[in-house]
Design a protein around this motif. Structure first.
Motif, PDB file in Angstrom:
ATOM      1  N   ASP A  15       0.835  -1.209   0.000  1.00  0.00           N
ATOM      2  CA  ASP A  15       0.000   0.000   0.000  1.00  0.00           C
ATOM      3  C   ASP A  15       0.867   1.255   0.000  1.00  0.00           C
ATOM      4  O   ASP A  15       0.569   2.222  -0.688  1.00  0.00           O
ATOM      5  N   PHE A  16       1.936   1.227   0.762  1.00  0.00           N
ATOM      6  CA  PHE A  16       2.835   2.389   0.845  1.00  0.00           C
ATOM      7  C   PHE A  16       3.553   2.613  -0.485  1.00  0.00           C
ATOM      8  O   PHE A  16       3.609   3.741  -0.988  1.00  0.00           O
ATOM      9  N   LEU A  17       4.062   1.561  -1.070  1.00  0.00           N
ATOM     10  CA  LEU A  17       4.823   1.688  -2.314  1.00  0.00           C
ATOM     11  C   LEU A  17       3.949   2.074  -3.503  1.00  0.00           C
ATOM     12  O   LEU A  17       4.424   2.699  -4.441  1.00  0.00           O
ATOM     13  N   ASN A  18       2.677   1.710  -3.450  1.00  0.00           N
ATOM     14  CA  ASN A  18       1.754   2.051  -4.531  1.00  0.00           C
ATOM     15  C   ASN A  18       0.960   3.326  -4.257  1.00  0.00           C
ATOM     16  O   ASN A  18      -0.018   3.601  -4.943  1.00  0.00           O
ATOM     17  N   PHE A  19       1.368   4.065  -3.261  1.00  0.00           N
ATOM     18  CA  PHE A  19       0.744   5.340  -2.890  1.00  0.00           C
ATOM     19  C   PHE A  19      -0.729   5.192  -2.496  1.00  0.00           C
ATOM     20  O   PHE A  19      -1.509   6.125  -2.624  1.00  0.00           O
ATOM     21  N   ASN A  20      -1.101   4.023  -2.000  1.00  0.00           N
ATOM     22  CA  ASN A  20      -2.446   3.852  -1.458  1.00  0.00           C
ATOM     23  C   ASN A  20      -2.511   4.324  -0.016  1.00  0.00           C
ATOM     24  O   ASN A  20      -3.573   4.641   0.486  1.00  0.00           O
ATOM     25  N   ARG A  21      -1.388   4.342   0.662  1.00  0.00           N
ATOM     26  CA  ARG A  21      -1.288   4.832   2.034  1.00  0.00           C
ATOM     27  C   ARG A  21      -0.523   6.139   1.994  1.00  0.00           C
ATOM     28  O   ARG A  21       0.613   6.189   1.546  1.00  0.00           O
ATOM     29  N   MET A  22      -1.157   7.206   2.429  1.00  0.00           N
ATOM     30  CA  MET A  22      -0.529   8.526   2.415  1.00  0.00           C
ATOM     31  C   MET A  22       0.147   8.789   3.764  1.00  0.00           C
ATOM     32  O   MET A  22      -0.461   8.581   4.813  1.00  0.00           O
ATOM     33  N   ILE A  23       1.385   9.235   3.735  1.00  0.00           N
ATOM     34  CA  ILE A  23       2.103   9.533   4.968  1.00  0.00           C
ATOM     35  C   ILE A  23       2.208  11.029   5.225  1.00  0.00           C
ATOM     36  O   ILE A  23       2.572  11.448   6.313  1.00  0.00           O
ATOM     37  N   ALA A  24       1.872  11.827   4.233  1.00  0.00           N
ATOM     38  CA  ALA A  24       2.032  13.274   4.380  1.00  0.00           C
ATOM     39  C   ALA A  24       1.132  13.832   5.468  1.00  0.00           C
ATOM     40  O   ALA A  24       1.479  14.817   6.116  1.00  0.00           O
ATOM     41  N   GLY A  25      -0.036  13.223   5.693  1.00  0.00           N
ATOM     42  CA  GLY A  25      -0.925  13.693   6.755  1.00  0.00           C
ATOM     43  C   GLY A  25      -0.254  13.630   8.117  1.00  0.00           C
ATOM     44  O   GLY A  25      -0.443  14.514   8.958  1.00  0.00           O
ATOM     45  N   ASP A  26       0.532  12.581   8.341  1.00  0.00           N
ATOM     46  CA  ASP A  26       1.263  12.461   9.605  1.00  0.00           C
ATOM     47  C   ASP A  26       2.433  13.444   9.665  1.00  0.00           C
ATOM     48  O   ASP A  26       2.732  14.005  10.719  1.00  0.00           O
ATOM     49  N   ILE A  27       3.082  13.642   8.541  1.00  0.00           N
ATOM     50  CA  ILE A  27       4.242  14.533   8.498  1.00  0.00           C
ATOM     51  C   ILE A  27       3.823  15.992   8.696  1.00  0.00           C
ATOM     52  O   ILE A  27       4.557  16.779   9.309  1.00  0.00           O
ATOM     53  N   ILE A  28       2.643  16.354   8.215  1.00  0.00           N
ATOM     54  CA  ILE A  28       2.177  17.741   8.311  1.00  0.00           C
ATOM     55  C   ILE A  28       2.108  18.194   9.754  1.00  0.00           C
ATOM     56  O   ILE A  28       2.386  19.360  10.067  1.00  0.00           O
ATOM     57  N   LYS A  29       1.760  17.299  10.664  1.00  0.00           N
ATOM     58  CA  LYS A  29       1.672  17.661  12.089  1.00  0.00           C
ATOM     59  C   LYS A  29       3.035  18.097  12.620  1.00  0.00           C
ATOM     60  O   LYS A  29       3.136  19.073  13.364  1.00  0.00           O
ATOM     61  N   TYR A  30       4.076  17.394  12.229  1.00  0.00           N
ATOM     62  CA  TYR A  30       5.425  17.755  12.675  1.00  0.00           C
ATOM     63  C   TYR A  30       5.906  19.042  11.990  1.00  0.00           C
ATOM     64  O   TYR A  30       6.596  19.862  12.609  1.00  0.00           O
ATOM     65  N   CYS A  77      -2.244  24.126   7.641  1.00  0.00           N
ATOM     66  CA  CYS A  77      -1.961  22.705   7.867  1.00  0.00           C
ATOM     67  C   CYS A  77      -3.254  21.917   8.049  1.00  0.00           C
ATOM     68  O   CYS A  77      -3.362  20.782   7.572  1.00  0.00           O
ATOM     69  N   GLU A  78      -4.236  22.502   8.734  1.00  0.00           N
ATOM     70  CA  GLU A  78      -5.512  21.814   8.900  1.00  0.00           C
ATOM     71  C   GLU A  78      -6.198  21.589   7.551  1.00  0.00           C
ATOM     72  O   GLU A  78      -6.794  20.535   7.330  1.00  0.00           O
ATOM     73  N   LEU A  79      -6.111  22.562   6.663  1.00  0.00           N
ATOM     74  CA  LEU A  79      -6.707  22.394   5.339  1.00  0.00           C
ATOM     75  C   LEU A  79      -6.033  21.267   4.566  1.00  0.00           C
ATOM     76  O   LEU A  79      -6.692  20.487   3.871  1.00  0.00           O
ATOM     77  N   MET A  80      -4.718  21.161   4.697  1.00  0.00           N
ATOM     78  CA  MET A  80      -4.017  20.072   4.017  1.00  0.00           C
ATOM     79  C   MET A  80      -4.379  18.721   4.631  1.00  0.00           C
ATOM     80  O   MET A  80      -4.563  17.735   3.913  1.00  0.00           O
ATOM     81  N   ILE A  81      -4.520  18.666   5.959  1.00  0.00           N
ATOM     82  CA  ILE A  81      -4.887  17.416   6.620  1.00  0.00           C
ATOM     83  C   ILE A  81      -6.292  16.990   6.204  1.00  0.00           C
ATOM     84  O   ILE A  81      -6.562  15.800   6.029  1.00  0.00           O
TER      85      ILE A  81
END
Length: 96
Positions: A15-30, A77-81
């Motif tokens: 899922d991660f390699l095929n971009f089905n799982r997005m990690i940017a939502g978690d990174i945006i908080k930091y 950041c909230e809008l991006m999340i």
């Protein structure tokens, strides 16, 4: 049991390699906390320098920047999340 755990991890990696799982939502908080900290430090340092130079208007503007900067960054950041949450919900609906 071990095989099931292995297959589950492979599925998550897939899922991660095929971009089905997005990690940017978690990174945006930091990113928010880093930018908010830099905004506060930059605003306070600018206020200090403008106070030493005797420019009261610049000093007040720096204090306003120090307070409103993190608020504006938070809204952005909230809008991006929200976009990433919409994506997660659409994927969840698709998988049902």
């Amino acid at each position: 049991m071990l095989g099931k755990l292995f297959l589950e991890r492979i599925g998550k990696l897939n899922d991660f390699l095929n971009f089905n799982r997005m990690i940017a939502g978690d990174i945006i908080k930091y990113v928010f906390w880093a930018l908010a900290g830099l905004t506060i430090i930059g605003g306070l340092l600018s206020a200090l320098f403008s106070l030493f130079s005797g420019d009261i208007i610049a000093f007040l503007m720096c204090l306003v920047f120090t307070v409103l900067g993190p608020v504006i960054i938070r809204i952005y950041c909230e809008l991006m999340i929200v976009l990433f949450k919409i994506h997660e919900n659409i994927v969840e609906i698709k998988n049902k």
